[in-house]
Write a protein that holds these residues in place. Structure first.
Motif, PDB file in Angstrom:
ATOM      1  N   UNK A   1       2.768  -8.964  -6.601  1.00 38.30           N
ATOM      2  CA  UNK A   1       2.421  -9.141  -5.183  1.00 38.30           C
ATOM      3  C   UNK A   1       2.983  -7.998  -4.352  1.00 38.30           C
ATOM      4  N   UNK A   2       4.217  -7.574  -4.661  1.00 40.54           N
ATOM      5  CA  UNK A   2       4.815  -6.464  -3.912  1.00 40.54           C
ATOM      6  C   UNK A   2       4.042  -5.178  -4.139  1.00 40.54           C
ATOM      7  N   UNK A   3       3.662  -4.897  -5.386  1.00 49.09           N
ATOM      8  CA  UNK A   3       2.890  -3.680  -5.667  1.00 49.09           C
ATOM      9  C   UNK A   3       1.535  -3.721  -4.960  1.00 49.09           C
ATOM     10  N   UNK A   4       0.905  -4.888  -4.942  1.00 48.30           N
ATOM     11  CA  UNK A   4      -0.381  -5.050  -4.261  1.00 48.30           C
ATOM     12  C   UNK A   4      -0.211  -4.785  -2.761  1.00 48.30           C
ATOM     13  N   UNK A   5       0.810  -5.403  -2.161  1.00 45.85           N
ATOM     14  CA  UNK A   5       1.043  -5.227  -0.727  1.00 45.85           C
ATOM     15  C   UNK A   5       1.430  -3.793  -0.399  1.00 45.85           C
ATOM     16  N   UNK A   6       2.242  -3.183  -1.239  1.00 43.80           N
ATOM     17  CA  UNK A   6       2.668  -1.800  -1.009  1.00 43.80           C
ATOM     18  C   UNK A   6       1.478  -0.846  -1.077  1.00 43.80           C
ATOM     19  N   UNK A   7       0.608  -1.036  -2.052  1.00 43.84           N
ATOM     20  CA  UNK A   7      -0.567  -0.171  -2.183  1.00 43.84           C
ATOM     21  C   UNK A   7      -1.481  -0.311  -0.974  1.00 43.84           C
ATOM     22  N   UNK A   8      -1.671  -1.537  -0.492  1.00 41.11           N
ATOM     23  CA  UNK A   8      -2.519  -1.728   0.688  1.00 41.11           C
ATOM     24  C   UNK A   8      -1.858  -1.183   1.952  1.00 41.11           C
ATOM     25  N   UNK A   9      -0.551  -1.341   2.082  1.00 42.94           N
ATOM     26  CA  UNK A   9       0.146  -0.785   3.249  1.00 42.94           C
ATOM     27  C   UNK A   9      -0.032   0.735   3.276  1.00 42.94           C
ATOM     28  N   UNK A  10       0.043   1.368   2.120  1.00 42.79           N
ATOM     29  CA  UNK A  10      -0.163   2.821   2.050  1.00 42.79           C
ATOM     30  C   UNK A  10      -1.591   3.192   2.413  1.00 42.79           C
ATOM     31  N   UNK A  11      -2.569   2.441   1.908  1.00 49.21           N
ATOM     32  CA  UNK A  11      -3.971   2.760   2.207  1.00 49.21           C
ATOM     33  C   UNK A  11      -4.266   2.558   3.687  1.00 49.21           C
ATOM     34  N   UNK A  12      -3.716   1.497   4.265  1.00 48.15           N
ATOM     35  CA  UNK A  12      -3.937   1.223   5.685  1.00 48.15           C
ATOM     36  C   UNK A  12      -3.095   2.115   6.586  1.00 48.15           C
ATOM     37  N   UNK A  13      -2.093   2.777   6.003  1.00 44.94           N
ATOM     38  CA  UNK A  13      -1.143   3.590   6.765  1.00 44.94           C
ATOM     39  C   UNK A  13      -0.468   2.769   7.853  1.00 44.94           C
ATOM     40  N   UNK A  14       0.009   1.612   7.452  1.00 53.55           N
ATOM     41  CA  UNK A  14       0.747   0.750   8.373  1.00 53.55           C
ATOM     42  C   UNK A  14       2.093   0.401   7.748  1.00 53.55           C
ATOM     43  N   UNK A  15       3.033   0.098   8.595  1.00 53.90           N
ATOM     44  CA  UNK A  15       4.328  -0.385   8.140  1.00 53.90           C
ATOM     45  C   UNK A  15       4.256  -1.905   8.122  1.00 53.90           C
ATOM     46  N   UNK A  16       4.437  -2.489   6.961  1.00 58.14           N
ATOM     47  CA  UNK A  16       4.369  -3.940   6.810  1.00 58.14           C
ATOM     48  C   UNK A  16       5.774  -4.462   6.551  1.00 58.14           C
ATOM     49  N   UNK A  17       6.246  -5.306   7.441  1.00 58.70           N
ATOM     50  CA  UNK A  17       7.600  -5.847   7.326  1.00 58.70           C
ATOM     51  C   UNK A  17       7.776  -6.534   5.981  1.00 58.70           C
ATOM     52  N   UNK A  18       8.878  -6.227   5.315  1.00 59.71           N
ATOM     53  CA  UNK A  18       9.182  -6.858   4.050  1.00 59.71           C
ATOM     54  C   UNK A  18       8.679  -6.113   2.839  1.00 59.71           C
ATOM     55  N   UNK A  19       7.759  -5.178   3.020  1.00 60.79           N
ATOM     56  CA  UNK A  19       7.201  -4.443   1.878  1.00 60.79           C
ATOM     57  C   UNK A  19       7.906  -3.107   1.732  1.00 60.79           C
ATOM     58  N   UNK A  20       7.879  -2.275   2.752  1.00 60.71           N
ATOM     59  CA  UNK A  20       8.507  -0.967   2.661  1.00 60.71           C
ATOM     60  C   UNK A  20      10.017  -1.071   2.540  1.00 60.71           C
ATOM     61  N   UNK A  21      10.619  -2.125   3.114  1.00 58.77           N
ATOM     62  CA  UNK A  21      12.068  -2.281   3.000  1.00 58.77           C
ATOM     63  C   UNK A  21      12.479  -2.400   1.543  1.00 58.77           C
ATOM     64  N   UNK A  22      11.670  -3.112   0.758  1.00 56.50           N
ATOM     65  CA  UNK A  22      11.978  -3.274  -0.660  1.00 56.50           C
ATOM     66  C   UNK A  22      11.805  -1.950  -1.379  1.00 56.50           C
ATOM     67  N   UNK A  23      10.732  -1.230  -1.042  1.00 55.60           N
ATOM     68  CA  UNK A  23      10.472   0.050  -1.702  1.00 55.60           C
ATOM     69  C   UNK A  23      11.607   1.031  -1.463  1.00 55.60           C
TER      70      UNK A  23
END
Length: 141
Positions: free
Chosen positions: A114-136
């Protein structure tokens, strides 16, 4: 194929900070690629064609931020649900004398997917998503 010509069109900003754009509910026609309202059902960005990726990347800032907010809400709920499931499995294993489950539960593997899925979409959308980038980046936790 999408034509890319630099300098002749007004482009949307490359990165949208969370809450920068006015978020609004998205209707079917506003959603790039007809994305479902459940981000868990979105295809992984690596499976998109170049044209599909461009269509998502060229969405307006408000559309990308709204999708990012949906993504953040989905990821937060999945993370909490799967963490609780893992904690329950670990507690049961300890109570039954089977030792501790540290990093081998299916719940943790699904949480990582789920984290990899959310991280990949956050990168494609070029948005900062709370809880995803913090883990990365290893910030918070």
């Amino acid at each position: 194929m999408t034509d890319i010509r630099y300098g002749n069109e007004q482009q949307h900003p490359l990165t949208v900070d969370y809450r920068q754009a006015q978020s609004r509910p998205l209707t079917g026609r506003d959603r790039p690629l007809g994305l479902d309202s459940d981000p868990g059902r979105w295809p992984h960005p690596s499976t998109l064609t170049f044209d599909q990726s461009v269509q998502v990347g060229r969405a307006s800032a408000s559309v990308r931020e709204t999708l990012g907010a949906e993504l953040g809400a989905w990821f937060g709920a999945e993370h909490r649900r799967l963490s609780a499931e893992h904690d329950r499995l670990a507690r049961e294993a300890a109570e039954e004398g089977r030792g501790r489950i540290v990093a081998s539960s299916e719940a943790l593997r699904r949480q990582q997917r789920a984290r990899y899925h959310a991280d990949a979409w956050a990168n494609l959308l070029s948005v900062d998503v709370a809880g995803v980038q913090e883990i990365r980046y290893g910030v918070g936790g």
